[in-house]
Design an enzyme around this catalytic site. Structure first.
Site, PDB file in Angstrom:
ATOM      1  N   ARG A 185      23.644  11.635  16.155  1.00  3.96           N
ATOM      2  CA  ARG A 185      23.451  12.835  16.955  1.00  3.96           C
ATOM      3  C   ARG A 185      24.131  14.078  16.406  1.00  3.96           C
ATOM      4  O   ARG A 185      23.542  15.152  16.381  1.00  3.96           O
ATOM      5  CB  ARG A 185      23.958  12.584  18.385  1.00  3.96           C
ATOM      6  CG  ARG A 185      23.537  13.631  19.389  1.00  3.96           C
ATOM      7  CD  ARG A 185      24.096  13.334  20.765  1.00  3.96           C
ATOM      8  NE  ARG A 185      23.763  11.984  21.206  1.00  3.96           N
ATOM      9  CZ  ARG A 185      24.266  11.407  22.297  1.00  3.96           C
ATOM     10  NH1 ARG A 185      25.150  12.062  23.030  1.00  3.96           N
ATOM     11  NH2 ARG A 185      23.923  10.197  22.641  1.00  3.96           N
ATOM     12  N   HIS A 228      11.902   8.708  18.674  1.00  7.46           N
ATOM     13  CA  HIS A 228      13.134   9.275  19.240  1.00  7.46           C
ATOM     14  C   HIS A 228      13.084   9.259  20.775  1.00  7.46           C
ATOM     15  O   HIS A 228      12.768  10.280  21.407  1.00  7.46           O
ATOM     16  CB  HIS A 228      13.311  10.709  18.739  1.00  7.46           C
ATOM     17  CG  HIS A 228      14.693  11.264  18.929  1.00  7.46           C
ATOM     18  ND1 HIS A 228      15.756  10.910  18.138  1.00  7.46           N
ATOM     19  CD2 HIS A 228      15.185  12.154  19.826  1.00  7.46           C
ATOM     20  CE1 HIS A 228      16.838  11.554  18.521  1.00  7.46           C
ATOM     21  NE2 HIS A 228      16.515  12.320  19.556  1.00  7.46           N
ATOM     22  N   TYR A 269       2.809  25.636  26.065  1.00 11.15           N
ATOM     23  CA  TYR A 269       2.248  26.949  25.721  1.00 11.15           C
ATOM     24  C   TYR A 269       2.369  27.269  24.223  1.00 11.15           C
ATOM     25  O   TYR A 269       1.758  28.230  23.761  1.00 11.15           O
ATOM     26  CB  TYR A 269       2.958  28.052  26.504  1.00 11.15           C
ATOM     27  CG  TYR A 269       2.797  27.941  27.999  1.00 11.15           C
ATOM     28  CD1 TYR A 269       1.531  27.945  28.593  1.00 11.15           C
ATOM     29  CD2 TYR A 269       3.910  27.823  28.826  1.00 11.15           C
ATOM     30  CE1 TYR A 269       1.393  27.835  29.966  1.00 11.15           C
ATOM     31  CE2 TYR A 269       3.783  27.721  30.199  1.00 11.15           C
ATOM     32  CZ  TYR A 269       2.521  27.717  30.763  1.00 11.15           C
ATOM     33  OH  TYR A 269       2.380  27.609  32.114  1.00 11.15           O
TER      34      TYR A 269
END
Length: 742
Positions: free
Chosen positions: A31, A77, A121
């Site tokens: 991470r 993931h 969008y």
């Protein structure tokens, strides 16, 4: 507590330690810290790989980000769509990353600090820089590992044709460690890699002749010196001072305005303007009248001064001190060197890791190509044998039920060769194709020999790596983002010190310390002493004029110095506050001097026995309430004064009316000490001391003490001498302090 309960408690402790350690390792590896080889974290690598699998190349059509996020989350993931989309959107922001890895279509946020639109969008595809990170992925150049559900495979690292770790930088916070790598110019990095290939023993100082410093996408100016930059790259830790770029525009009638063209990296323009506006409203930016945002695609922030008489440097100094137009960029080269081990590395080590990775990629690709060549040569050998025995093979195919087995037994061919023969088209059974196969065989044999030479010789491998880097550098030079955005302009150390403590934009303040130890601040300078509020029976002891953000230096007779921030004083009301509660001196009457702190100034501290030395104001600063011991006094001595050095001559006056004048240059500059002899005494002591410059015209001191400048030479001598009887007009006045004359 019985033994069973103790064993159970120990087991719980062990379990917690083990599981937290696993969590910490997982956080570090999966991470927070990037891989030094490709400069990517797992989420970034998976996004690029998923988009590659979807064939979203630079020449392809855009795809909805929700589709990409779903593909990444479903296959590679499983940690939530928000983390994936945030990482994807950042790679599309040209103000966040130096070389965007994703071409975005739609609202991906802006430098004002606005967030990207929802993923439904926006659309995205890979950029040309991503292709260079992915190139060679299908040539067995890297290892693959199983995905989280074992349904597929993903690369453990990308081939990465350029040093992406330093090119785009990285940041992250893990358990007990963090990383923060600023972006750099890609052509400089490639040139530095070429230097390391040619000269592996190159030093970091030599590398910084090429990689001169970070190169931020938002531009700006780095103020650090060459030595400071080298230190950061050597230690792998530190910080860079980054300042905005600006220019002044002249207006009508002598007016002008300040234009900010580039703001520091990761500073949100909207919050910056809001901060400036707030400072104007509370009158902390006293020289600024208004701030206007006229930005389009380019940054343009207009700052209007309160009047045309405001000094431009003063205005800039105020903005640098109080806003993010100047920031510090922290650096921590903490990375996973081999994909597993975290380490704080220097610049050379990071580049070496990338170069070793590229050499490994070259070797793996060469071995992969060698296998394919051997396979093709085997097929060509079978096809050529088929051309020689064409009629017989055709007959077998027409007459036998299992022609494959018969051909293998008849001609001693492999299954691969027979499959190629059986898959031949009739139109390929021409003499021309046989000639083409012979030519191809010859070319493949030559290529095979070259690959074997490469795999056997390390020097040939590095030569190929260098050629790849040189080719890539030429390609990047033609790209739009190849030019350096951030300039390096080291700031003068003296200016930097004065800038840090310059408070010219602050409100003027007058501090009054009474004989009984009460201190109070008043707004303004040159105030009437009758306006000061004092308790009955109390009188004024010291008055100091300074600016609000300046500190007050206090010296007592014990040779201790104290620093007092004006912010500790309450509002200008009442009779003030007791000073002994603010600094660690119980006897306020022992204070001999108060002065405003100015870092670049020096002062002369002197004792009753005629000892003294010069000291810089910066050495007098104390961060504790107890102060700092400056003058190491003998038991029967005390400090009687401290004066700012404003001239080049010192006048010392003894209690026996002996006067001595000597040069300031004879004084040693110490941080602390016992001092040196200023004037020699027997039974007398030092009465007073004054500094002045005898070459100044109409000097007040010369008028009051001496008749002319020529008269001064009579009392001049070397430091430590006895001196001569003071002028008669001073004897008649029986002065105790020089200030009584002024």
């Amino acid at each position: 507590m019985n033994t069973q309960q103790m064993d159970q408690k120990q087991d719980i402790t062990t379990a917690l330690e083990t599981r937290y350690l696993l969590y910490a390792v997982s956080t570090i590896m999966d991470r927070a810290l990037p891989d030094a080889r490709d400069g990517l974290k797992p989420v970034h690598r998976r996004i690029l790989y998923a988009m590659n699998q979807l064939s979203l190349y630079p020449q392809s059509n855009f795809r909805k980000c929700s589709k990409i996020v779903g593909e990444v989350m479903g296959n590679y993931h499983p940690h939530g769509d928000k983390a994936i989309y945030d990482a994807l959107a950042r790679f599309a922001q040209d103000f966040s990353v130096r070389y965007p890895l994703i071409d975005g279509q739609g609202n991906f946020g802006n430098i004002d600090g606005d967030n990207p639109a929802a993923q439904r969008y926006t659309e995205a595809r890979l950029s040309k820089y991503s292709i260079d990170l992915l190139e060679g992925l299908d040539e067995d150049s890297v290892d693959f590992k199983e995905t989280y559900d074992s349904s597929s495979h993903e690369p453990s690292v990308l081939p990465a044709s350029f040093p992406h770790l330093l090119a785009n930088g990285a940041s992250g916070i893990a358990v007990g460690m963090a990383t923060n790598i600023p972006p750099h110019n890609i052509t400089e990095l490639l040139q530095a890699c070429i230097l390391l290939v040619d000269k592996p023993n190159s030093t970091i100082q030599q590398l910084t002749e090429i990689v001169i410093g970070p190169d931020f996408p938002t531009g700006g100016t780095i103020l650090d010196s060459k030595e400071e930059i080298i230190k950061v790259y050597t230690d792998g830790k530190g910080s860079f001072r980054l300042r905005c770029k600006h220019h002044f525009e002249d207006l009508k009638h002598g007016n002008w305005q300040l234009i900010i063209d580039e703001i520091p990296y990761q500073v949100q323009k909207g919050k910056l303007i809001e901060k400036i506006a707030d400072l104007i409203s509370v009158k902390k930016l006293s020289f600024v009248q208004n701030v206007i945002d006229e930005s389009t695609e380019e940054v343009r922030i207009v700052i209007e001064p309160r009047s045309r008489n405001v000094e431009k440097e003063t205005l800039l100094t105020s903005l640098y001190r109080l806003t993010d137009l100047e920031t510090k960029i922290s650096v921590n080269f903490n990375v996973l060197i081999d994909g597993i081990s975290p380490k704080v590395s220097d610049l050379k080590e990071l580049l070496k890791v990338f170069l070793d990775h590229r050499r490994e990629i070259l070797i793996r690709k060469s071995n992969h190509r060698l296998k394919n060549i051997d396979k093709r040569l085997e097929i060509i050998e079978g096809l050529l044998q088929a051309y020689v025995n064409l009629d017989k093979i055709i007959g077998i195919i027409r007459e036998e039920d299992d022609p494959k087995t018969v051909i293998i037994e008849e001609f001693g061919l492999s299954e691969l060769q027979v499959e190629a023969i059986l898959n031949l088209r009739l139109r390929a059974l021409r003499r021309l194709d046989e000639e083409l196969l012979s030519k191809e065989q010859q070319e493949l044999m030559e290529e095979r020999q070259a690959l074997e030479d490469l795999l056997e010789d390390k020097r040939v491998q590095w030569k190929n790596v260098k050629n790849e880097l040189s080719t890539l550098k030429k390609k990047f030079v033609d790209y739009e983002l190849s030019e350096r955005q951030t300039s390096i302009e080291p700031e003068d150390e003296e200016y930097r010190s004065s800038f840090k403590y310059d408070t010219i934009n602050d409100l003027p303040v007058t501090l009054v310390l009474s004989e009984n130890g009460w201190i109070r601040s008043y707004k303004g300078h040159s105030l009437d002493t009758n306006s000061f509020k004092l308790r009955d029976g109390d009188t004024i002891k010291f008055v100091a004029e300074l600016l609000r953000s300046q500190q007050l230096l206090i010296m007592n007779s014990e040779g201790r110095s104290f620093s007092l921030s004006i912010d500790l004083l309450k509002k200008e009301k009442g009779y003030g506050e007791p000073l002994n509660l603010m600094i660690g001196t119980g006897n306020v009457t022992s204070i001999v001097c108060i002065l405003p702190f100015q870092r670049e100034h020096k002062g002369l501290i002197f004792s009753r026995k005629g000892l003294g030395f010069a000291v810089s104001f910066s050495s007098l600063q104390s961060s504790t309430k107890t102060g700092k011991q400056i003058f190491e006094l003998s038991e029967d001595d005390e400090v009687i004064g401290f004066q700012k050095i404003t001239g080049d001559k010192v006048i010392v006056l003894s209690t026996s009316s002996k006067m001595l004048i000597f040069s300031v240059r004879e004084l040693p500059l110490l941080k602390k000490g016992k001092g040196v002899r200023l004037q020699r005494y027997k039974d007398e002591a030092l009465l007073d001391l004054m500094l002045f410059s005898p070459n100044e015209k109409n000097d007040l001191i010369i008028k009051k003490i001496f008749s002319t400048i020529e008269d001064i030479s009579y009392w001049e001598g070397k430091r430590g001498q006895v001196g001569k009887i003071m002028p008669k007009k001073l004897l008649r006045k029986k002065i105790a302090k020089f200030e009584d004359l002024l």
